[in-house]
Motif scaffolding. Structure first.
Motif, short mmCIF file in Angstrom:
data_model
loop_
_atom_site.label_atom_id
_atom_site.label_comp_id
_atom_site.label_asym_id
_atom_site.label_seq_id
_atom_site.Cartn_x
_atom_site.Cartn_y
_atom_site.Cartn_z
N PHE A 87 1.13 -1.14 -0.07
CA PHE A 87 0.10 -0.03 -0.01
C PHE A 87 0.93 1.08 0.02
N SER A 88 1.97 1.15 0.94
CA SER A 88 2.69 2.29 0.78
C SER A 88 3.42 2.58 -0.88
N GLN A 89 3.66 1.82 -1.23
CA GLN A 89 4.32 1.84 -2.65
C GLN A 89 3.24 2.50 -3.77
N LYS A 90 2.06 1.81 -3.53
CA LYS A 90 1.08 2.29 -4.54
C LYS A 90 0.24 3.65 -4.34
N ASN A 91 0.14 3.90 -3.11
CA ASN A 91 -0.77 5.03 -2.54
C ASN A 91 0.22 6.00 -2.30
N ASP A 92 -0.53 7.45 -2.55
CA ASP A 92 0.40 8.69 -2.06
C ASP A 92 0.16 8.51 -0.71
N PRO A 93 1.26 9.19 -0.15
CA PRO A 93 1.13 9.46 1.58
C PRO A 93 0.06 10.37 1.93
N ILE A 94 -0.52 10.18 3.13
CA ILE A 94 -1.52 10.97 3.51
C ILE A 94 -0.73 12.40 4.00
N PRO A 95 -1.25 13.33 3.51
CA PRO A 95 -0.65 14.63 3.86
C PRO A 95 -0.94 15.02 5.31
N PRO A 96 -0.20 15.77 5.89
CA PRO A 96 -0.05 15.85 7.45
C PRO A 96 -1.24 16.64 7.82
N LEU A 97 -1.99 17.29 7.02
CA LEU A 97 -3.22 18.37 7.39
C LEU A 97 -4.21 17.18 7.37
N MET A 98 -4.33 16.42 6.45
CA MET A 98 -5.29 15.19 6.45
C MET A 98 -5.44 14.60 7.66
N ILE A 99 -3.92 13.96 7.89
CA ILE A 99 -3.69 13.33 9.28
C ILE A 99 -4.44 13.75 10.57
N GLU A 100 -4.06 15.27 10.62
CA GLU A 100 -4.48 16.21 11.84
C GLU A 100 -5.72 16.19 11.86
N GLN A 101 -6.49 16.53 10.92
CA GLN A 101 -7.95 16.63 10.82
C GLN A 101 -8.77 15.36 10.78
N PHE A 102 -8.51 14.24 10.18
CA PHE A 102 -9.50 12.92 10.02
C PHE A 102 -8.75 12.10 11.01
N ILE A 103 -7.56 11.72 10.96
CA ILE A 103 -6.94 10.59 11.58
C ILE A 103 -6.64 10.63 13.13
N LEU A 104 -6.11 11.64 13.52
CA LEU A 104 -5.48 11.92 14.66
C LEU A 104 -6.56 12.27 15.81
N PRO A 105 -7.92 12.59 15.38
CA PRO A 105 -9.11 12.79 16.38
C PRO A 105 -9.60 11.23 16.68
N LEU A 106 -9.38 10.22 15.72
CA LEU A 106 -9.88 9.05 15.85
C LEU A 106 -8.97 8.20 16.70
N GLU A 107 -7.64 8.51 17.22
CA GLU A 107 -6.65 7.80 18.19
C GLU A 107 -6.94 8.18 19.34
N GLU A 108 -7.07 7.06 20.28
CA GLU A 108 -7.23 7.18 21.50
C GLU A 108 -5.91 7.50 22.33
N GLU A 109 -4.73 7.06 21.75
CA GLU A 109 -3.48 7.44 22.27
C GLU A 109 -2.85 8.48 21.58
N GLU A 110 -2.06 9.26 22.22
CA GLU A 110 -1.25 10.36 21.78
C GLU A 110 -0.27 9.82 20.59
N SER A 111 -0.18 10.55 19.40
CA SER A 111 0.69 9.89 18.45
C SER A 111 2.12 11.00 18.64
N ASP A 112 3.00 10.45 18.43
CA ASP A 112 4.32 11.17 18.62
C ASP A 112 4.87 11.70 17.15
N GLU A 113 5.95 12.42 16.95
CA GLU A 113 6.33 12.84 15.61
C GLU A 113 6.90 11.44 14.84
#
Length: 166
Positions: A34-60
Motif C-alpha cells: 500500500f505504501s508503494q502504490k498509494n500517495d502519502p497522507i498529507p499531514p493536514l489530513m492526518i491532523e484533521q481526520f485520523i488523529l481525532p480517531l486515535e485514543e493514544e497520543e501520537s508522536d512525531e
C-alpha cells in the motif's frame, strides 16, 4: 493578523484510499504494498481526520499509511489505514456515516510487542463486511509460534456501519 485555519474536504481525504475489491487479506507486510502504490497522507489530513480517531497520543515518529477504502455502502464508508508506533503496528478499520462523522473504529490486525510476548494478527475482510481475525502470541526469541496460542474471531460491519463481534 488572523491565521486562517486550513481545511481539507472529507471527500478529498477518502480519495487517498483507493477502493478495493473484496475479499482482501492484511498480513504482516501488506502495508508495504500500500505504501508503494498509494500517495502519502498529507499531514493536514492526518491532523484533521485520523488523529481525532486515535485514543493514544501520537508522536512525531508515528506513521500512517492509507491502505484502502471498501466498496461504498448506502449508510457508510469504510477505510483501512496502517498505524506504526513504537513496537506497535496496527491495521485500523474505521467507518464513517453520510454526515462524515466516525461511526466506529477497530484494530483488525498488526504486530504488538509488550516486552515479553509478541502478538501478531492477520485479518481477512470478506465481501459481506465480515472480518476474520487470527492472532498468535509467542516469545519473539523462539523460532516458531505456539499453535495453541492462536485464536480466531470474527467481527462484522453492520448495515449502519457499526462494527460488532460475531
Amino acid at each position: 493578523m488572523e491565521e486562517k485555519q486550513l481545511k481539507v474536504s472529507f471527500q478529498h481525504f477518502l480519495e487517498k484510499f483507493p477502493e478495493v475489491e473484496l475479499p482482501i487479506t492484511l498480513g504482516e507486510d501488506t502495508h508495504h504494498a500500500f505504501s508503494q502504490k498509494n500517495d502519502p497522507i498529507p499531514p493536514l489530513m492526518i491532523e484533521q481526520f485520523i488523529l481525532p480517531l486515535e485514543e493514544e497520543e501520537s508522536d512525531e515518529f508515528t506513521e500512517f499509511i492509507a491502505c484502502f477504502r471498501m466498496p461504498a455502502q448506502k449508510e457508510y464508508q469504510a477505510i483501512v489505514y496502517w498505524k506504526a508506533g513504537l513496537l506497535n503496528y496496527q491495521y485500523m478499520l474505521a467507518t464513517f456515516g453520510k454526515d462524515e462523522k466516525l461511526i466506529d473504529k477497530r484494530v483488525i490486525g498488526g504486530t504488538y510487542y509488550d516486552g515479553e510476548q509478541l502478538t501478531q494478527s492477520v485479518a481477512t475482510i470478506k465481501e459481506d463486511g465480515q472480518v476474520i481475525i487470527a492472532s498468535g502470541q509467542g516469545d519473539p526469541h523462539q523460532e516458531h509460534f505456539e499453535a495453541a496460542s492462536t485464536t480466531a474471531y470474527r467481527v462484522q460491519i453492520g448495515t449502519k456501519g457499526k462494527i460488532v463481534n460475531l
